[in-house]
Design an enzyme around this catalytic site. Structure first.
Site, mmCIF file in Angstrom:
data_model
loop_
_atom_site.group_PDB
_atom_site.id
_atom_site.type_symbol
_atom_site.label_atom_id
_atom_site.label_comp_id
_atom_site.label_asym_id
_atom_site.label_seq_id
_atom_site.Cartn_x
_atom_site.Cartn_y
_atom_site.Cartn_z
ATOM 1 N N SER A 191 1.021 -1.458 -0.060
ATOM 2 C CA SER A 191 0.109 -0.074 -0.046
ATOM 3 C C SER A 191 0.981 1.294 0.036
ATOM 4 O O SER A 191 0.532 2.239 -0.707
ATOM 5 C CB SER A 191 -0.681 -0.033 1.223
ATOM 6 N N ASP B 188 2.002 -8.958 9.733
ATOM 7 C CA ASP B 188 3.249 -9.781 9.255
ATOM 8 C C ASP B 188 4.465 -9.280 9.529
ATOM 9 O O ASP B 188 5.386 -9.949 9.775
ATOM 10 C CB ASP B 188 3.288 -9.810 7.612
HETATM 11 O O1 F6P Z 1 -0.767 -9.041 5.084
HETATM 12 C C1 F6P Z 1 -1.549 -9.222 6.002
HETATM 13 C C2 F6P Z 1 -2.432 -10.761 5.591
HETATM 14 O O2 F6P Z 1 -3.208 -10.787 6.822
HETATM 15 C C3 F6P Z 1 -1.408 -11.771 5.413
HETATM 16 O O3 F6P Z 1 -1.027 -12.380 6.607
HETATM 17 C C4 F6P Z 1 -2.517 -12.802 4.678
HETATM 18 O O4 F6P Z 1 -1.687 -13.492 3.811
HETATM 19 C C5 F6P Z 1 -3.216 -11.803 4.122
HETATM 20 O O5 F6P Z 1 -3.133 -10.738 4.521
HETATM 21 C C6 F6P Z 1 -4.670 -12.210 4.006
HETATM 22 O O6 F6P Z 1 -5.359 -11.314 3.149
HETATM 23 P P1 F6P Z 1 -7.030 -11.297 2.747
HETATM 24 O O7 F6P Z 1 -7.667 -10.421 3.980
HETATM 25 O O8 F6P Z 1 -7.211 -10.747 1.581
HETATM 26 O O9 F6P Z 1 -7.519 -12.646 2.968
#
Ligand code: F6P
Length: 360
Positions: free
Chosen positions: A119, A142
């Site tokens: 972002s 993360d």
């Molecule tokens: O980057 C944050 C995160 O929670 C990651 O750990 C995970 O792989 C991803 O986003 C999940 O994304 P979404 O909310 O699109 O399922």
């Protein structure tokens, strides 16, 4: 006192605990200390793209009681790159000019963007192209944003993963099972490593260290020989299968969603060790939960520091947490790399020192 300003704030990318603490801090410091006006942009850059832009006045009243609230009161999205924005007719269009127009229509003097590395890279490109005064604030469970030791949301996610390990511990022992906990962390193993140490895992699997199934099964067998009838494994979703490929599910178009390494390992560990295995996938639970005190404090410190940077007319910078303090770095430095686990770093050494196996 700095001149009057109207500043905007948006949250972008996946949500996490602590975002509202940042919003609250920005509003309190900007309004109370500087006498400025703050506009909350809804749903990340989508709010600036709209005609008219979608923004709300953020007053001291609106941010009251926000510390405890999970998610983001402004809404967010981790889809819809404004440089290749998906249109209803299936085409992709560059909508970056709409965003610059939204910034001017709202009469903003500066924009605070709270996001992860992806972002922040998009926001910076928009800011450079559209002459927007941008300040970045790092957030992601993360914890892989470069240049900062901590990002908003990581600590709460670790607390949730640790508590899950605590809960799995005794049911694993009661049933003599191998319990596998799959946690998030798209490209980095920080959640698995930190929670694995805190929650007493016997095996920690992270994408930064390759594993062999044989080593994991040996540890399980060794524990059994010592009379320890159960084992706890924490695995990051980004860990690959033995073929070196990440395990993904629900593919829509080009989208790859990580998930499934826990089950993949469970089947193979069961086959090679004879142990009964069960899998828990923690998923988005890690992004909820009441923000931990540490995330609330970090969010507050980042919010105040971001407003001060604007007062000093220092833009194109991201606030960071380093050596127990908030400082700032050029956003470019933060987005030019990402921060994964150092296989020779303190936490890996600590885990090894405790006898925790990485499967290598
Ligand atoms: O980057 C944050 C995160 O929670 C990651 O750990 C995970 O792989 C991803 O986003 C999940 O994304 P979404 O909310 O699109 O399922």
């Amino acid at each position: 006192m700095a001149d009057f300003k109207r500043i905007g704030i948006l949250t972008s990318g996946g949500d996490c605990a602590g975002l509202n603490a940042v919003i609250r801090a920005v509003v309190r410091h900007a309004v109370e200390h500087y006498g400025w006006e703050v506009l909350g942009i809804r749903n990340a850059t989508l709010g600036l793209m709209g005609h008219p832009p979608d923004a709300i006045d953020l007053t001291l009243d609106t941010v009251d009681s926000l510390l405890l609230r999970v998610g983001t009161m402004l809404g967010t999205t981790n889809k819809g790159d404004p440089f290749a924005f998906p249109m209803p007719d299936g085409t992709k269009q560059d909508r970056s000019q709409d965003i610059a127009d939204g910034y001017s229509k709202l009469g903003l003097d500066a924009l605070i963007g709270i996001g992860g590395d992806g972002s922040l890279a998009i926001l910076r490109r928009l800011a450079q192209q559209g002459n927007m005064n941008l300040i970045g604030i790092p957030k992601t469970i993360d914890n892989d944003v470069n240049m900062t030791e901590l990002s908003i949301g990581f600590d709460t996610a670790v607390n949730i993963a640790t508590e899950s390990l605590d809960r799995l511990h005794f049911t694993a022992a009661s049933h003599s099972r191998v319990m596998i906990l799959e946690v998030m962390g798209r490209d980095a193993g920080h959640i698995a490593l930190t929670a694995g140490i805190a929650g007493g895992a016997h095996v920690i699997l992270i994408p930064e260290i390759s594993y062999r199934l044989k080593s994991i099964c040996e540890i399980i067998a060794q524990r059994q020989r010592m009379g320890q009838n159960f084992s706890i494994i924490i695995v990051s979703e980004a860990v690959c299968g033995e073929d070196g490929c990440k395990i993904t599910k629900d593919l829509h178009g080009n989208e790859q969603r990580l998930g499934g390494i826990g089950q993949y390992l469970a089947e193979r560990i069961s086959a090679c060790s004879g142990a009964e295995t069960r899998v828990t996938v923690l998923g988005h639970i890690q992004r909820g939960g009441i923000p931990s005190p540490r995330d609330r404090v970090l969010g507050s410190a980042f919010g105040v520091a971001a407003v001060d940077l604007i007062a000093e007319n220092q833009f194109d910078r991201m606030v960071v947490w380093k050596n127990r303090e908030v400082s700032s770095v050029p956003i470019l430095d933060a987005i030019s790399d990402y921060c994964c686990v150092d296989p020779n770093g303190t936490l890996v050494k600590t885990a090894r020192g405790l006898g925790i196996c990485f499967g290598d």
